[in-house]
Write a protein that holds these residues in place. Structure first.
Motif, PDB file in Angstrom:
ATOM      1  N   GLY A  62      10.297  11.311   5.122  1.00 37.44           N
ATOM      2  CA  GLY A  62       9.633  12.116   4.211  1.00 37.44           C
ATOM      3  C   GLY A  62      10.175  13.295   3.702  1.00 37.44           C
ATOM      4  O   GLY A  62      11.456  13.432   3.365  1.00 37.44           O
ATOM      5  N   ASN A  83       6.248   9.611   0.817  1.00 35.82           N
ATOM      6  CA  ASN A  83       7.801   9.754   0.950  1.00 35.82           C
ATOM      7  C   ASN A  83       8.298   9.828  -0.413  1.00 35.82           C
ATOM      8  O   ASN A  83       9.356  10.048  -0.536  1.00 35.82           O
ATOM      9  N   GLY A 116       9.021  13.455  -0.798  1.00 37.67           N
ATOM     10  CA  GLY A 116      10.083  13.099   0.110  1.00 37.67           C
ATOM     11  C   GLY A 116      11.221  13.642  -0.182  1.00 37.67           C
ATOM     12  O   GLY A 116      11.607  14.181  -1.572  1.00 37.67           O
TER      13      GLY A 116
END
Length: 470
Positions: free
Chosen positions: A272, A303, A307
């Motif tokens: 992430g 993510n 991320g």
């Protein structure tokens, strides 16, 4: 007259097992050539020729010719983060649940309670789904009952990396654990049994389940044993962006760096958020990141929205793709995953130029091969490599108009694994014109139903409908 034409005129055609001819061959070779009207000759398990259809057929006489003028031939896809045994049978029971509840109430107890016969059936189902959607290689991201996953992989003919789940702390997921020494002894035993098994189609990596579920003793032991056996490491890393002050380094990743894991190389699943300095350090290391966008989207991991995958890719890091477990991703079609990896980041960053289709296609092929330490064998269509090949049917409207004008973009943005027609692994045809040859599919479906009922019955769980079923 060319030398090839002279050979043919003199009756010097070489006999090979198979020639696959296609409207386009996406080689993913160092020059990233796409051969229009191309062909690939296969002898035994190896590719012996790649070129124009006329030239290959002039030099080689195949026992079988698979001729698809409207087909696209690609390298086999590599799923770099999968849980073959541990997730398939509970598919549908954990939709839309918070992550901790999903893991602690169902997934982890299911894995801990899994019987060998159930693990075998789940692995077979996972591999059948992979093959029929064009995946020829998997990396197990740490799972239970590795012996059964190995048996299923050998039986169905897929190529893959096995990794027994290793943790010596309950961690946030409250799973059952072994001591560091017990984990290492078990992994060593499996390495001795299965690394190089199934005619070389199987490897064994070591696993570090999650930074919060492994001690420093296990970290050091995994690095030592992986180095001694010249093999890889897999694991999970799910970082979340803090609400307060941004640290220069993420503590868990810094711990992995100090232990030598990043220098040795670990296939980190998910990744992430991490600080910018860590993005650069990770990208410069020997490690790779297996991006699982379908799992993140359904599981709300963040993510994609929060991320660092695009930054990691831009920094030159080795990024790959994975489907994760069937229960959370809900599908094992890596072509659909390619679309998500290419498109979702564009939307979040409002930048259509990031994560281009070619980059994502590399993530699913040659990058995955590198993460599996198999780049000398798979990941591209080149002479001397294993014949892990996928034929897409491009005859329909999905690829129209201007068929073969830009086949990589067509596959990533418009296609799905449902367009896969034929699959070879190690020179063996395992799916032929849409039919799986190495498994009895109706029998497998029945086995999955029975195994799921048995496993869920012991857990006291069932799949409940969202709306009333009458």
């Amino acid at each position: 007259m060319t030398s090839t034409q002279k050979q043919v005129a003199q009756g010097q055609q070489e006999t090979v097992d198979l020639v696959l001819a296609a409207g386009a061959v996406i080689t993913v070779d160092p020059g990233r050539q796409i051969i229009i009207g191309g062909a690939v000759a296969v002898a035994g398990s190896k590719i012996v020729a790649v070129g124009k259809r006329a030239d290959v057929l002039a030099q080689y006489k195949p026992a079988r010719l698979i001729d698809r003028p409207n087909g696209i031939l690609t390298p086999g896809l590599v799923d770099s983060h999968s849980h073959p045994a541990g997730a398939y049978l509970i598919r549908g029971t954990i939709d839309e649940l918070p992550a901790i509840e999903r893991l602690t109430r169902t997934l982890m107890p299911h894995e801990d309670d899994l019987r060998p016969d159930e693990a075998y059936v789940a692995s077979m189902a996972t591999f059948a789904e992979m093959i029929r959607h064009g995946t020829t290689t998997f990396i197990d991201a740490g799972g239970p009952q590795t012996e059964q996953t190995a048996a299923a992989a050998a039986a169905i003919g897929i190529r893959g990396v096995l990794a027994p789940q290793m943790s010596d702390l309950p961690g946030p997921f409250e799973r059952k654990v072994l001591s560091a020494s017990e984990n290492l002894a078990h992994a060593d035993e499996l390495f001795a049994r299965f690394d190089g098994a199934a005619d070389g189609r199987l490897k064994v990596f070591y696993d570090l389940d999650h930074p919060l579920s492994v001690t420093d003793e296990l970290l050091a032991g995994v690095v030592e044993h992986a180095r001694a056996n010249n093999t890889g490491i897999v694991g999970h890393y799910i970082g979340r962006k803090p609400l307060g002050e941004i640290p220069e380094h993420a503590p868990d990743l810094a711990r992995y760096e100090r232990s030598g894991i990043l220098d040795h190389g670990i296939v980190l699943g998910h990744l992430g958020w991490i600080p910018e300095a860590d993005v650069q350090r990770l990208a410069a290391s020997a490690s790779s990141v297996a991006h699982c966008p379908s799992s993140s989207m359904l599981g709300a991991h963040g993510n994609i929205s929060k991320g660092a995958i695009p930054e990691f890719v831009a920094a030159g890091g080795l990024a790959t793709l994975g489907t994760d477990g069937a229960a959370i991703s809900r599908f094992l079609d890596l072509v659909r995953v390619m679309y998500l990896a290419a498109a979702t980041h564009k939307d979040v960053r409002t930048d259509p130029s990031i994560m281009p289709a070619t980059t994502v296609f590399e993530m699913a092929t040659i990058n995955g091969a590198k993460a599996a330490r198999w780049e000398d064998t798979i990941g591209s269509i080149e002479v001397g490599k294993a014949a892990d090949l996928v034929m897409f049917d491009a005859s329909g409207l999905t690829f129209a108009p201007n068929r073969f004008a830009d086949p990589v973009n067509d596959i990533v943005y418009a296609s799905s694994g449902s367009d896969v027609e034929t699959v070879l692994i190690d020179g063996r045809v395992v799916m032929d014109e849409g039919k799986l040859l190495s498994v009895d599919l109706p029998a497998l479906v029945a086995d999955v139903d029975a195994a799921a009922a048995s496993s869920l019955g012991r857990l006291g769980r069932e799949q409940k409908p969202s709306w009333p079923i009458v």
